[in-house]
Motif scaffolding. Structure first.
Motif, PDB file in Angstrom:
ATOM      1  N   SER A 245      24.121 -36.425  22.598  1.00 57.23           N
ATOM      2  CA  SER A 245      23.337 -35.464  23.368  1.00 57.23           C
ATOM      3  C   SER A 245      24.231 -34.384  23.952  1.00 57.23           C
ATOM      4  O   SER A 245      25.430 -34.581  24.173  1.00 57.23           O
ATOM      5  CB  SER A 245      22.583 -36.175  24.496  1.00 57.23           C
ATOM      6  N   GLU A 247      23.923 -33.273  26.957  1.00 59.93           N
ATOM      7  CA  GLU A 247      24.251 -33.672  28.327  1.00 59.93           C
ATOM      8  C   GLU A 247      25.520 -34.516  28.365  1.00 59.93           C
ATOM      9  O   GLU A 247      26.385 -34.319  29.239  1.00 59.93           O
ATOM     10  CB  GLU A 247      23.089 -34.454  28.949  1.00 59.93           C
ATOM     11  N   ASP A 248      25.643 -35.464  27.423  1.00 63.53           N
ATOM     12  CA  ASP A 248      26.860 -36.278  27.376  1.00 63.53           C
ATOM     13  C   ASP A 248      28.075 -35.412  27.051  1.00 63.53           C
ATOM     14  O   ASP A 248      29.164 -35.611  27.604  1.00 63.53           O
ATOM     15  CB  ASP A 248      26.707 -37.377  26.324  1.00 63.53           C
ATOM     16  N   ILE A 250      28.484 -32.243  27.744  1.00 67.07           N
ATOM     17  CA  ILE A 250      28.824 -31.437  28.920  1.00 67.07           C
ATOM     18  C   ILE A 250      29.595 -32.278  29.939  1.00 67.07           C
ATOM     19  O   ILE A 250      30.580 -31.811  30.535  1.00 67.07           O
ATOM     20  CB  ILE A 250      27.542 -30.858  29.549  1.00 67.07           C
ATOM     21  N   ALA A 251      29.164 -33.522  30.140  1.00 64.33           N
ATOM     22  CA  ALA A 251      29.854 -34.398  31.088  1.00 64.33           C
ATOM     23  C   ALA A 251      31.307 -34.635  30.660  1.00 64.33           C
ATOM     24  O   ALA A 251      32.218 -34.655  31.492  1.00 64.33           O
ATOM     25  CB  ALA A 251      29.109 -35.727  31.201  1.00 64.33           C
ATOM     26  N   ARG A 351      31.044 -25.745  29.959  1.00 62.28           N
ATOM     27  CA  ARG A 351      29.614 -26.027  29.778  1.00 62.28           C
ATOM     28  C   ARG A 351      28.987 -25.037  28.789  1.00 62.28           C
ATOM     29  O   ARG A 351      28.236 -25.426  27.891  1.00 62.28           O
ATOM     30  CB  ARG A 351      28.888 -25.951  31.116  1.00 62.28           C
ATOM     31  N   VAL A 355      27.192 -25.933  25.083  1.00 60.13           N
ATOM     32  CA  VAL A 355      25.814 -25.561  24.750  1.00 60.13           C
ATOM     33  C   VAL A 355      25.793 -24.631  23.542  1.00 60.13           C
ATOM     34  O   VAL A 355      24.991 -24.808  22.611  1.00 60.13           O
ATOM     35  CB  VAL A 355      25.133 -24.899  25.962  1.00 60.13           C
TER      36      VAL A 355
END
Length: 465
Positions: A245, A247-248, A250-251, A351, A355
């Motif tokens: 994902s 989100e993962d 980005i983390a 980030r 994306v």
């Protein structure tokens, strides 16, 4: 499989342009870039330069010793008056000439006892700067590996496109020959012949452009990888190394990307610089000793000797230095704030890159799927137009247009396959994991820690490890 087939055809047709029969894979090209790329090696040298700053910082608490020696020549002429007695009309003088060689040797030794913590904070600042330089080294490593993968895929793409262009010319040459035969038999006109000739001329022009692009790609490959491209093998994406994902991803990127790590270490270095500046406001203490031997020193007289020695303990208490020391502290504190803004900026960039790279990868995959469908449709359309042309329902121009549509569709498949691989490497770089270990490259690891350990406590010597 169909994508690879297109690329293999291109390599087989024009591989002789690039190199002999030996082949190369993308991992081997990346390993070569990791070992020999000049940009990467320059950054490694930069890290070694920063390593020495730690040893320099430690010198603030190490002893200083020096020897000063002097040798000269001196001539002395003496004129000494005697006591004039009452019965003497003139004073009597005593004369004397002396040649001497004054000699002096002085040994000075000093040791700082306390400097308000300036040296220790300078050492910690230097160590943080070294860690920041190592993070930047990993950033350059990522850029070099990403550029190498892109250069590899550029050569692969341009080679395959050149092969398609060459094959298109052969097809158009046959088309022109058939058109001329049919025109001679009265089935077609001279307009059809002209259309076939124009299509062939345009195809040859496109071929020259493809050859030039391949040469430029090969030159870029040589600059990045360090060698000429050989018969390059098909390469796949590294999507399996990516988090599932966004989100993962980005983390991971905001926590462990080399650019973010370098910014955090810059904050640490700036904070230690504040403490080092504050040390100028605190008392300091040092001890010094001197040993001196002087010969023929007094008027150059032979045999004159002076020997002295002493030890001093010095204390320094700053009261007011014109305000410069206070300004230095305030300036250092502002630099901490500046460095913290740098962390925010790097995290924002990380980030955005994640994306963007994930979006580019997804778009490239969808484009590749669409291009495959376009090729199938173009093949069916060309077969139908050819059959219809045989019974007079289609013109020569219709056949030529259908052939060009199929060619463009096949070129687009090659380009989209290139874009998927390149985008996957960009996505891996965006999370900070495009490195030798993650790619399992068969090349010796460059250990920046080894040089640091060799020089951080080095007291003497000018030879580099």
């Amino acid at each position: 499989m169909k994508i690879h087939a297109c690329i293999i055809i291109g390599l087989t047709a024009v591989g002789a342009i690039l190199a002999p029969a030996s082949a190369e894979t993308l991992p081997s090209a990346l390993a070569s870039a990791y070992a020999y790329n000049p940009d990467l090696n320059q950054q490694r040298a930069s890290v070694r330069v920063h390593d020495e700053s730690v040893a320099k910082a430690w010198s603030g608490l190490r002893p200083n010793a020096s020897v000063i020696a002097g040798l000269g020549a001196m001539r002395t002429e003496l004129l000494v008056p005697t006591i004039r007695l009452p019965f003497m009309h003139e004073r009597i003088y005593l004369h004397g000439d002396h040649d001497g060689n004054p000699q002096a040797v002085t040994v000075n030794v000093s040791q700082t006892l306390f400097d308000g913590g300036r040296t220790l904070n300078n050492v910690k600042k230097a160590e943080s700067t070294v860690l920041s330089a190592r993070a930047n080294l990993r950033l350059i490593e990522q850029a070099v590996l990403q550029n190498a993968a892109t250069a590899y895929m550029d050569v692969l793409r341009d080679t395959a496109i050149l092969s398609l262009r060459q094959n298109n010319i052969r097809v158009l040459e046959l088309q022109l020959a058939n058109t001329r035969e049919n025109a001679a038999a009265g089935y077609l006109t001279e307009t059809d012949v002209a259309q076939a000739e124009a299509a062939l001329s345009q195809a040859r022009s496109d071929l020259y452009g493809a050859q030039a692009r391949l040469k430029r790609s090969a030159a870029s490959y040589h600059r990045i990888v360090g060698e000429e491209p050989k018969r390059l093998q098909p390469a796949g994406s590294v999507e399996k190394l990516l988090p599932r994902s966004v989100e993962d991803a980005i983390a991971i990127a905001t926590g462990a990307h080399p650019g973010v790590e370098a910014a955090h270490h810059q904050v640490d270095a700036a904070e230690f610089a504040v403490h080092a500046a504050e040390a100028d406001l605190l008392p300091s203490a040092s001890v010094s000793g001197q040993l001196s031997q002087q010969n023929d020193f007094f008027l150059g007289l032979p045999g004159w000797r002076q020997f002295s020695y002493g030890v001093n303990v010095n204390f320094r208490v700053p009261l007011y230095q014109g305000g410069a020391d206070f300004a230095s502290v305030r300036q250092a504190k502002e630099q901490v704030g500046q460095a913290r803004f740098g962390v925010d900026m790097q995290m924002g960039d990380a980030r955005a890159n994640v994306v963007g790279s994930y979006a580019s990868l997804e778009a490239a995959k969808l484009q590749m799927k669409s291009d495959h469908a376009t090729v199938k449709a173009a093949e069916m359309a060309l077969n139908g137009v050819r059959e219809e042309a045989k019974v007079g329902l289609r013109t020569t121009l219709d056949v030529l247009n259908a052939q060009q549509s199929l060619l463009h569709a096949r070129v687009n498949v090659v380009v989209s396959q290139h874009d998927v691989v390149v985008a996957s490497y960009a996505a891996l770089a965006s999370i900070g994991r495009l490195n030798r270990a993650a790619l399992n490259l068969d090349v010796e690891h460059y250990d920046a820690e080894q040089h640091f350990e060799n020089v951080r406590g080095k007291f003497f010597g000018v030879d580099t490890p």
